[in-house]
Write a protein that holds these residues in place. Structure first.
Motif, PDB file in Angstrom:
ATOM      1  N   TRP A   1    -101.422  -3.588   3.115  1.00  0.00           N
ATOM      2  CA  TRP A   1    -100.897  -2.227   3.055  1.00  0.00           C
ATOM      3  C   TRP A   1    -100.201  -1.834   4.349  1.00  0.00           C
ATOM      4  N   HIS A   2    -100.664  -2.334   5.464  1.00  0.00           N
ATOM      5  CA  HIS A   2    -100.135  -2.052   6.799  1.00  0.00           C
ATOM      6  C   HIS A   2     -99.746  -0.585   6.962  1.00  0.00           C
ATOM      7  N   PRO A   3    -100.715   0.325   6.858  1.00  0.00           N
ATOM      8  CA  PRO A   3    -100.409   1.753   6.952  1.00  0.00           C
ATOM      9  C   PRO A   3     -99.945   2.163   8.345  1.00  0.00           C
ATOM     10  N   ILE A   4     -99.029   3.087   8.379  1.00  0.00           N
ATOM     11  CA  ILE A   4     -98.453   3.579   9.634  1.00  0.00           C
ATOM     12  C   ILE A   4     -99.530   4.198  10.519  1.00  0.00           C
ATOM     13  N   GLY A   5    -100.372   5.023   9.933  1.00  0.00           N
ATOM     14  CA  GLY A   5    -101.395   5.735  10.699  1.00  0.00           C
ATOM     15  C   GLY A   5    -102.709   4.997  10.806  1.00  0.00           C
ATOM     16  N   GLY A   6    -102.805   3.803  10.258  1.00  0.00           N
ATOM     17  CA  GLY A   6    -104.052   3.054  10.289  1.00  0.00           C
ATOM     18  C   GLY A   6    -104.895   3.323   9.057  1.00  0.00           C
ATOM     19  N   ILE A   7    -105.989   2.618   8.965  1.00  0.00           N
ATOM     20  CA  ILE A   7    -106.879   2.745   7.811  1.00  0.00           C
ATOM     21  C   ILE A   7    -108.306   2.459   8.255  1.00  0.00           C
ATOM     22  N   CYS A   8    -109.232   3.122   7.632  1.00  0.00           N
ATOM     23  CA  CYS A   8    -110.655   2.871   7.838  1.00  0.00           C
ATOM     24  C   CYS A   8    -111.239   2.526   6.475  1.00  0.00           C
ATOM     25  N   ILE A   9    -111.803   1.345   6.338  1.00  0.00           N
ATOM     26  CA  ILE A   9    -112.369   0.903   5.064  1.00  0.00           C
ATOM     27  C   ILE A   9    -113.883   0.795   5.239  1.00  0.00           C
ATOM     28  N   THR A  10    -114.597   1.508   4.365  1.00  0.00           N
ATOM     29  CA  THR A  10    -116.050   1.576   4.455  1.00  0.00           C
ATOM     30  C   THR A  10    -116.669   1.053   3.174  1.00  0.00           C
ATOM     31  N   ASP A  11    -117.707   0.233   3.288  1.00  0.00           N
ATOM     32  CA  ASP A  11    -118.457  -0.248   2.134  1.00  0.00           C
ATOM     33  C   ASP A  11    -119.462   0.831   1.744  1.00  0.00           C
ATOM     34  N   LEU A  12    -119.294   1.407   0.559  1.00  0.00           N
ATOM     35  CA  LEU A  12    -120.201   2.461   0.088  1.00  0.00           C
ATOM     36  C   LEU A  12    -121.412   1.886  -0.642  1.00  0.00           C
ATOM     37  N   GLY A  13    -121.445   0.584  -0.829  1.00  0.00           N
ATOM     38  CA  GLY A  13    -122.503  -0.039  -1.602  1.00  0.00           C
ATOM     39  C   GLY A  13    -122.165  -0.038  -3.079  1.00  0.00           C
ATOM     40  N   ASN A  14    -122.890  -0.808  -3.861  1.00  0.00           N
ATOM     41  CA  ASN A  14    -122.675  -0.899  -5.303  1.00  0.00           C
ATOM     42  C   ASN A  14    -121.231  -1.273  -5.636  1.00  0.00           C
TER      43      ASN A  14
END
Length: 131
Positions: free
Chosen positions: A56-69
């Protein structure tokens, strides 16, 4: 001119695309998508995180979090990035379909139903009465 170039320095350093330790604000999901992969197998989260951030290479960055399940929170930092991802669907990781849904105010991303996505299908030689 050579003296000006010799004294030139760049003060701005490019941020990394992936913000690994950014804390997600629970109350503000304005630029967030919740997603889940259609697979029974285990999804290797670090690979998923790096691959999707690179893809995706977002301009503003990205934070990816594992929510579980097998749910993941994709937090973007501007509307342009989130619209680019939404308009580019469907997305896949290791041949598994990623279902994405934008989080509306007041919704809990851990309990959203993620069981559908949109596809465009092109059919050739379809009989006229079937159109």
């Amino acid at each position: 001119m050579d003296e000006e170039l010799a004294n030139l320095s760049l003060l701005y350093e490019e941020d990394e695309v992936f913000h690994g330790e950014t804390v997600v604000n629970d109350r503000n999901f304005q630029f967030c998508l919740v997603g889940r992969y259609l697979t029974d197998s285990v999804v290797h989260f670090p690979s998923l995180r790096n691959t999707m951030a690179d893809l995706w290479h977002p301009i503003g960055g990205i934070c990816i979090t594992d929510l579980g399940n097998k749910r993941y929170l994709f937090q973007f930092f501007n509307e342009v990035d989130i619209q680019k991802v939404i308009s580019g669907t469907p997305w896949f990781f290791n041949s598994h379909l990623l279902l994405l849904q934008r989080i509306q105010p007041g919704e809990n991303p851990s309990v959203l139903v993620l069981n559908s996505t949109e596809f465009w299908v092109q059919v050739h030689e379809l009989p006229v009465e079937m159109m």
